[in-house]
Scaffold this active site. Structure first.
Site: not given
Ligand code: ADP
Length: 600
Positions: A7, A62, A150, A182, A211, A301-303, A358
């Protein structure tokens, strides 16, 4: 059976190896902010080796943008690679990295299936009212459309939520929020994506790490005219220098923005407000679009990691029956294997966190395609065979070489062929019969005990000779033609149409359950276009490279591109064993008398 999932995202490369029989992760890892995919590649291979993951049977990739071309996963061949490249302008941050991963992985594991799993596929169910931009028809015909991204993640959220609640997805209305670097929100109504916040590119919709999300299209000409920016400059800034990064002036990483906001940084606080507000608006809009909503689910990551952002997003939705439980929200620890509910007991709407998966989904989709295409994949091994297309060529004795090129003449090695010890010579000859002539037929080295001239059925018809279908080395009672070289000509028998065959080493044959002389049926091509060939002869010899050889007639019939000058060109296609008749079966032996050297 083990599948590697790759991915390649905009800010990370996530990968995992999954045992598809036990349905477990064997190994998962990621590379954060790699300089490039090629730069990270040796590290990825190294970590797989160190983890001792064992043989990989297939790779799932992916792929961010497949536009309208792909509704389902497909086996990757040259055509699919070209499509990924073609759609790069619509996913400039993703498709090039996806393609680099595909090419590196196909080079590393050439003999196994590689499958593309498209981010856009899940959203193919979007109705026209959600996928259509109100722009001139000619633009829409040129591809301006909302495709969404996504998809694999949103589909996973849907399935995980439905499984957790214990009802079919077809009875649920879910707003899935994939919030990572993203970010997108998806309205999933009764099992189908009916709208999503990303559109033609991954820029539309939410505010993201770097973005911009939604922006008035009137801004682009304004920026061009007033700031003198070019289209390229604007595009780069919208992908790389906008979003949380631009708003906070600190970082595109929410962790850092949240930390600064807590310290009172006003820009960071505004960044959080804009980010959260955009998600809130979208959830509200999708609840309205679906006429209600049963579950709001967070992933990414944020969710998964930011309770503060989840709270910010969920507040004020009480009028819709959504009541977040602050205690549950704060105490949720990321990484839970199963979805976790965060709503208060009386909340009509559920709020859930679903761990993003994913890579597992990609492996599962890959496995699904391989099983569906009925290719006989067996646990612990794979039955895919690289295909090479063989153009007309001749094998000559040393005496013939001297008759055609001059006394004492030695063939010149031009390049090695995949079968060890065989090579294409620089020299060519013409093959002449009463009704026609085939020019520039490549000579192969080394010299042999007898001459053998291999042409296609079409060429045999053209020069008016009924060439027999033979395995290489069996030239008894074959027609005679004239071979013309620069220094002379000679008459020689040995004209054949080569019988399609598979070269295999004893180890490969063992793995595939094949025996020397077996006649098998194979399927060639992608899931979109497959052709079956029966009566493919197995030739086993020590050190042989696993490869199926077909001639140009057969490649044309199967729609496999070949071409160029090469005498034996590796095709972007795999053969898959579908049925092995085995040596025990009575075999028509008429055309396999003798067993001389393999054709290459
Ligand atoms: P992608 O798959 O789109 O590259 P992720 O789903 O891995 O991204 O998410 C990465 C983002 O999640 C990071 O850039 C950050 O903003 C957020 N993140 C990761 N850990 C934390 C945390 N503990 N608290 C807040 N935000 C976080």
């Amino acid at each position: 059976m083990q599948i590697l999932s790759l991915n390649v995202g905009s800010s990370s490369i996530k990968f995992g190896v999954y045992d598809m029989v036990r349905e477990t992760a064997v190994f998962e890892s990621h590379v954060d902010r790699p300089e490039s995919v090629p730069a990270a590649w040796s590290g990825i291979l190294e970590s797989l080796t160190q983890a001792g993951v064992g043989p990989i049977d297939a790779v799932g990739h992916r792929i961010a943008h497949g536009a309208g071309d792909y509704a389902r996963p497909v086996l990757i061949d040259g055509v699919v690679e070209a499509a990924i490249e073609h759609w790069t302008p619509l996913a400039p941050q993703h498709n090039p990295g996806n393609l680099a991963g595909v090419r590196l992985a196909r080079a590393r594991w050439p003999g196994i299936p590689h499958v593309a799993v498209f981010d856009t596929a899940f959203h193919r169910s979007m109705p026209a009212q959600a996928s259509t931009y109100a722009v001139p028809e000619a633009w829409r015909e040129a591809g301006l459309k909302r495709y969404g991204f996504h998809g694999t993640s949103h589909q996973h959220v849907m399935e995980a939520v439905a499984r957790h609640i214990g009802v079919p997805a077809s009875s649920l209305r879910i707003v899935s929020c994939h919030l990572g670097n993203g970010a997108s929100v998806c309205a999933i109504e009764r099992g189908l994506s009916v709208d999503t916040s990303m559109g033609m590119t991954a820029l539309e919709g939410l505010v993201m790490g770097s973005r911009c999300g939604d922006l008035d299209p009137g801004a682009y000409p304004y920026l061009m005219r007033t700031l003198g920016l070019s289209a390229e400059q604007i595009e780069k800034a919208l992908y790389e220098d906008s979003g949380l990064k631009a708003l906070s002036g600190i970082s595109g990483d929410l962790r850092e923005v949240e930390a600064q906001a807590l310290l009172g940084n006003a820009r960071a606080q505004l960044a959080l407000q804009v980010f959260g507000y955009r998600v809130r608006k979208c959830i509200g809009a999708y609840a309205a679009a679906m006429g209600g909503c049963d579950v709001v689910a967070f992933t990414g990551g944020i969710g998964e990691n930011s309770p503060a952002m989840r709270r910010r997003i969920c507040q004020g939705f009480e009028f819709l029956g959504l009541h977040l439980d602050d205690g549950l929200n704060e105490s949720y620890r990321p990484g839970a294997r199963l979805p976790v509910e965060l709503q208060q007991a009386h909340s009509r709407m559920k709020v859930m966190v679903v761990r993003a998966s994913e890579e597992w989904m990609i492996a599962r989709e890959t496995f699904g395609l391989l099983k569906q295409s009925g290719n006989g994949l067996v646990p612990g091994g794979n039955s895919s065979i690289p295909v090479a297309v063989s153009a007309h060529h001749v094998h000559l004795t040393q005496a013939s070489v001297e008759a055609l090129f001059g006394a004492g003449y030695q063939l010149t090695l031009e390049h090695e062929l995949s079968q060890a010890g065989y090579w294409a010579a620089s020299e060519t000859v013409d093959v002449v019969a009463e009704r026609g002539r085939i020019n520039r037929v490549r000579v192969l080295g080394p010299c042999r005990e007898t001459n053998q001239i291999e042409i296609t059925r079409t060429e045999a018809c053209r020069i008016g000779i009924d060439a027999p279908l033979r395995l290489s080395g069996n030239t008894d009672d074959t027609p005679t033609v004239t071979i013309v070289g620069p220094a002379g000509k000679l008459r020689s028998n040995g004209l054949i149409v080569a019988h399609r065959h598979v070269h295999a080493s004893p180890a490969d044959a063992d793995r595939l359950g094949l025996h020397d002389g077996d006649r098998i049926e194979v399927t060639l091509g992608t899931s979109a276009h497959t052709t079956s060939f029966a009566d493919v002869v197995i030739r086993i010899s020590a050190g042989a490279a696993l490869e199926m050889h077909i001639d140009t007639d057969e490649a044309n019939a199967a729609g496999i591109p070949h071409g160029g000058e090469g005498v034996l060109v590796r095709a972007d296609c795999l053969a898959t064993v579908c049925r092995c008749h085995g040596s025990a079966q009575p075999r028509p032996q008429a055309t396999i008398r003798g067993s001389g050297p393999a054709s290459f």
